[in-house]
Design an enzyme around this catalytic site. Structure first.
Site, PDB file in Angstrom:
ATOM      1  N   ARG A 217       0.719  -1.277   0.289  1.00  0.00           N
ATOM      2  CA  ARG A 217      -0.096  -0.076   0.045  1.00  0.00           C
ATOM      3  C   ARG A 217       0.776   0.953   0.120  1.00  0.00           C
ATOM      4  O   ARG A 217       0.530   1.933  -0.516  1.00  0.00           O
ATOM      5  CB  ARG A 217      -0.589   0.112   1.132  1.00  0.00           C
ATOM      6  CG  ARG A 217      -1.624   0.952   1.572  1.00  0.00           C
ATOM      7  CD  ARG A 217      -3.014   1.242   2.305  1.00  0.00           C
ATOM      8  NE  ARG A 217      -3.884   1.707   2.067  1.00  0.00           N
ATOM      9  CZ  ARG A 217      -5.190   2.085   1.775  1.00  0.00           C
ATOM     10  NH1 ARG A 217      -5.508   1.134   0.573  1.00  0.00           N
ATOM     11  NH2 ARG A 217      -6.272   3.268   1.164  1.00  0.00           N
TER      12      ARG A 217
ATOM     13  N   HIS B  29       0.593   4.289  -3.040  1.00  0.00           N
ATOM     14  CA  HIS B  29       0.514   5.145  -2.666  1.00  0.00           C
ATOM     15  C   HIS B  29       2.151   6.232  -3.053  1.00  0.00           C
ATOM     16  O   HIS B  29       1.445   7.155  -3.069  1.00  0.00           O
ATOM     17  CB  HIS B  29      -0.370   5.483  -1.263  1.00  0.00           C
ATOM     18  CG  HIS B  29      -1.040   4.659  -0.623  1.00  0.00           C
ATOM     19  ND1 HIS B  29      -2.466   5.514  -0.705  1.00  0.00           N
ATOM     20  CD2 HIS B  29      -2.273   3.942  -1.884  1.00  0.00           C
ATOM     21  CE1 HIS B  29      -3.940   4.558  -0.370  1.00  0.00           C
ATOM     22  NE2 HIS B  29      -3.460   3.411  -0.813  1.00  0.00           N
TER      23      HIS B  29
ATOM     24  N   ASN C 251      -4.550   8.550   2.652  1.00  0.00           N
ATOM     25  CA  ASN C 251      -3.314   7.891   3.173  1.00  0.00           C
ATOM     26  C   ASN C 251      -3.502   7.988   4.821  1.00  0.00           C
ATOM     27  O   ASN C 251      -2.359   6.551   5.362  1.00  0.00           O
ATOM     28  CB  ASN C 251      -2.079   8.919   3.424  1.00  0.00           C
ATOM     29  CG  ASN C 251      -1.666   8.541   1.688  1.00  0.00           C
ATOM     30  OD1 ASN C 251      -1.933   7.813   0.734  1.00  0.00           O
ATOM     31  ND2 ASN C 251      -0.854   9.954   1.121  1.00  0.00           N
TER      32      ASN C 251
ATOM     33  N   HIS D 227      -4.427  -6.667  -3.606  1.00  0.00           N
ATOM     34  CA  HIS D 227      -5.748  -7.211  -2.207  1.00  0.00           C
ATOM     35  C   HIS D 227      -5.738  -8.659  -2.325  1.00  0.00           C
ATOM     36  O   HIS D 227      -6.224  -9.519  -1.632  1.00  0.00           O
ATOM     37  CB  HIS D 227      -6.957  -6.841  -3.317  1.00  0.00           C
ATOM     38  CG  HIS D 227      -7.077  -5.401  -2.938  1.00  0.00           C
ATOM     39  ND1 HIS D 227      -8.402  -4.617  -3.711  1.00  0.00           N
ATOM     40  CD2 HIS D 227      -6.581  -4.112  -1.925  1.00  0.00           C
ATOM     41  CE1 HIS D 227      -8.338  -3.618  -2.997  1.00  0.00           C
ATOM     42  NE2 HIS D 227      -7.419  -3.565  -2.985  1.00  0.00           N
TER      43      HIS D 227
END
Length: 318
Positions: A62, A66, A94, A191
């Site tokens: 993640r 990001h 975030n 995921h």
């Protein structure tokens, strides 16, 4: 247009991997002379953290996504806010990014070994690769040589969310010169491990799109399970992949095909004509998924950043 993956066999994917363009500033083994033990140091620290908490892997994935999605892969997500600037990590999107302390720990170890040689941006890329491997995913070579950014603004953070449509997320990837295939591979692969709290999907199980009814596409047994879970008051979480929960593999695509996607975007990947054939191809072949995931991770990592320094402290500019 028919899906690229529909006709792409395993052999051609291997050739594609070796033909991937790498930014002229990046190369595998960039630190072989300036800090030859870089990758060993990173892996040792990540291994120690992973042994204590396997959720470090989805957390680093993640963070990597990001960071790269805003100003390219320049570690701008690591910069702390000041009294005069709200940095990227302060943006709402975030809020769930974590493991900043792990990056600090790796940076400290590298600064002791090779002062101001290894960028924070490269630490994120290498640590993410190692976490992927430790989770059962592929081990791959990471081109390094990134520089750290000096700008980080919360106002610039504009990321697709779990309720975004396939078309919306495709547009976000396309704006970064990444394909529909990259999107399906990275969203699904990201995921494959990790969890989501009820607040990210409870509308699907109680009030889908304001209908006061659950999402009719969701598997009924899963729906009952999630309704019971999300009736609790402390915003609990569930694994995004209900089968191989902590293994990075293609099983999440099989879950999507069975209408067991937890997040709306996961289910839409299997239902939308734009992406359905790609999901089917990846669900049927874990080897294809692994090779495709490597290709797309490297491509993501090659998004050019605006960096211009190697930070002494990952949380602030020099």
């Amino acid at each position: 247009m028919e899906s690229f993956l529909k006709h792409l066999n395993v052999f051609s994917l291997v050739l594609f991997f070796f033909a991937l363009p790498i930014s002229s500033a990046l190369q595998v083994g960039f630190y072989s002379s300036s800090c030859p033990n870089t990758e060993n140091i990173v892996r040792q620290v990540v291994q120690q953290r992973f042994n204590a908490d396997k959720s470090v892997a989805p957390a680093l994935l993640r963070m990597f996504f990001h960071d790269c999605f805003i100003r390219g892969c320049d570690a701008s997500i690591l910069i702390d806010s000041t009294t005069t600037n709200q940095a990227e990590k302060a943006a709402g999107a975030n809020g769930s990014v974590r493991e900043y302390a792990l990056i600090d720990q790796i940076k400290t170890a590298l600064e002791q070994a090779c002062p101001q040689k290894v960028s924070c941006a490269d630490i994120i890329a290498l640590a993410t690769r190692d976490a992927v491997s430790l989770s059962g995913g592929p081990m791959y070579s990471v081109p390094t040589g990134r520089l750290d950014g000096t700008i980080s603004r919360a106002s610039e953070v504009n990321l697709p969310g779990p309720a975004s449509t396939v078309s919306q997320i495709q547009q976000a990837f396309s704006a970064r010169k990444m394909t529909l295939n990259d999107m399906v591979i990275l969203v699904g692969g990201g995921h494959s491990i990790g969890r989501a709290h009820c607040n990210f999907f409870q509308d699907r199980v109680f009030n889908f799109q304001g209908t006061s009814k659950p999402d009719p596409t969701m598997d009924k047994n899963l729906l009952t399970k999630l309704q019971n879970l999300c009736s609790l008051t402390f915003n609990p979480a569930t694994f995004l992949d209900q089968n191989t929960t902590v293994v990075l593999d293609n099983e999440v695509y099989n879950q999507m095909k069975k209408n067991k996607g937890i997040l709306q975007i996961d289910q839409e990947l299997a239902l939308d004509p734009l992406s359905a054939s790609i999901v089917s191809s990846l669900a049927a072949n874990n080897k294809l998924f692994r090779q495709s995931f490597v290709n797309s991770m490297i491509k993501m990592g090659n998004l050019p950043g605006t960096g211009g320094e190697i930070r002494k402290n990952c949380r602030r500019q020099n």
